[in-house]
Design a protein around this motif. Structure first.
Motif, short mmCIF file in Angstrom:
data_model
loop_
_atom_site.label_atom_id
_atom_site.label_comp_id
_atom_site.label_asym_id
_atom_site.label_seq_id
_atom_site.Cartn_x
_atom_site.Cartn_y
_atom_site.Cartn_z
N ALA A 71 0.82 -1.22 0.00
CA ALA A 71 0.00 0.00 0.00
C ALA A 71 0.85 1.26 0.00
N TYR A 72 2.17 1.10 0.10
CA TYR A 72 3.07 2.25 0.24
C TYR A 72 4.09 2.27 -0.90
N ASP A 73 4.32 3.45 -1.46
CA ASP A 73 5.25 3.55 -2.59
C ASP A 73 6.67 3.94 -2.17
N GLN A 74 6.91 4.14 -0.86
CA GLN A 74 8.25 4.57 -0.45
C GLN A 74 9.27 3.44 -0.53
N TYR A 75 8.79 2.19 -0.74
CA TYR A 75 9.71 1.05 -0.82
C TYR A 75 10.12 0.72 -2.26
N ALA A 76 9.64 1.49 -3.22
CA ALA A 76 9.84 1.14 -4.62
C ALA A 76 11.32 1.03 -4.99
N ILE A 77 12.12 2.00 -4.59
CA ILE A 77 13.54 1.98 -4.95
C ILE A 77 14.23 0.77 -4.34
N LYS A 78 13.95 0.51 -3.09
CA LYS A 78 14.58 -0.64 -2.43
C LYS A 78 14.12 -1.94 -3.07
N ALA A 79 12.86 -1.99 -3.49
CA ALA A 79 12.34 -3.20 -4.14
C ALA A 79 13.14 -3.53 -5.40
N PHE A 80 13.43 -2.53 -6.19
CA PHE A 80 14.19 -2.79 -7.42
C PHE A 80 15.67 -3.01 -7.13
N GLU A 81 16.15 -2.53 -5.99
CA GLU A 81 17.53 -2.80 -5.59
C GLU A 81 17.73 -4.28 -5.31
N VAL A 82 16.68 -4.95 -4.82
CA VAL A 82 16.78 -6.39 -4.57
C VAL A 82 16.28 -7.18 -5.80
N ARG A 83 16.21 -6.48 -6.93
CA ARG A 83 15.91 -7.08 -8.23
C ARG A 83 14.51 -7.69 -8.33
N ALA A 84 13.56 -7.01 -7.70
CA ALA A 84 12.16 -7.41 -7.91
C ALA A 84 11.81 -7.13 -9.36
#
Length: 275
Positions: free
Chosen positions: A87-100
């Motif tokens: 529900a939160y978009d503040q994790y987007a950068i970290k998500a792609f850092e772990v190659r989601a």
């Protein structure tokens, strides 16, 4: 036939979890394995089922989504493709850092979910193509004696990479007779002017052919040049020795000692270490 994508949904919120499952059931290529209400349960299922894809909530009690992925890696489990759902978009950068592979915001929009699944299918196809390419390259490397990197470069440049079929015997004409010598019995070959001396067991056969011509007929996975005028069958090598003067010599199983020239030293050392 549609290739099914074995999928796991992980979310501690039951309504969000069920809502996503209902949406995913509309896609024929998705095979839903299980719903997991916690990261702990998901870790066990990932280890057992090895899903292709996980839709993963980030904020969960006990262990969050990022921590789950670290545990999957720490346990040595096969890492699935991951789509974070939050529900939160503040994790987007970290998500792609772990190659989601993707990042979806709740509530998940149908069109956006369809785009995500299309992206997943392309990624899975690319993975499968890479696995198949690696398998073919390894087979070619084994058959030709070339290293994988050299084969990939040749393929990339459009060159033909064919697998040579090497003879099991070599015909040698001596004193009006033709002798068939088994390739596996040849221990080493050395040049004597315009002739080749083929050493096989207790016998030495004389062959009128150039070193280059003969080398092209021999499987490079078995026969290696160790000197400008010598080729050795690596299956008959017992050890490689260095001398105080910096020279290297191969010792064959029959006790024969052959000098290795400096230009071939590193390749021979590598081959012996990798056998």
């Amino acid at each position: 036939m549609i290739e099914k994508i074995r999928t796991l949904v992980v979310d501690d919120e039951s309504l969000a979890r069920r809502g996503l499952v209902v949406r995913l059931q509309e896609f024929d290529q998705i095979e839903l394995l299980q719903e997991c209400p916690s990261a702990r349960e998901a870790l066990e299922v990932i280890g057992k089922e090895q899903p292709d894809l996980v839709f993963l909530d980030i904020q969960m009690p006990g262990m969050n989504g990022f921590e789950l992925l670290r545990e999957v890696q720490a346990h040595g489990y096969k890492m699935p493709l991951v789509v974070f759902v939050t529900a939160y978009d503040q994790y987007a950068i970290k998500a792609f850092e772990v190659r989601a592979i993707d990042y979806l915001l709740k509530p998940v929009d149908h069109e956006r979910l369809a785009q995500s699944i299309q992206r997943i299918e392309k990624s899975i196809a690319a993975r499968a193509q890479k696995v198949q390419q690696d398998r073919i390259v390894n087979m070619l490397a084994e058959a030709t004696g070339e290293d994988c990197e050299a084969i990939l470069k040749r393929l990339a440049s459009g060159e033909d990479v064919s697998v040579a079929r090497y003879p099991e015997h070599i015909a040698i004409k001596e004193s009006g007779e033709i002798t068939r010598v088994a390739i596996h019995s040849i221990e080493w070959i050395d040049a004597a002017g315009d002739y080749m001396c083929i050493h096989a067991g207790s016998e030495t056969h004389i062959l009128r052919r150039t070193m280059k011509e003969l080398e092209e007929e021999l499987n490079p996975q078995r026969f290696q040049r160790i000197h400008r005028s010598a080729i050795v069958n690596m299956e008959h090598v017992e050890k490689l020795c260095s001398r105080q003067n910096g020279e290297y010599h191969l010792i064959l199983r029959n006790g024969k000692e052959l000098k290795v020239s400096r230009s071939y030293k590193d390749r021979i050392k590598k081959l012996i270490l990798n056998q």
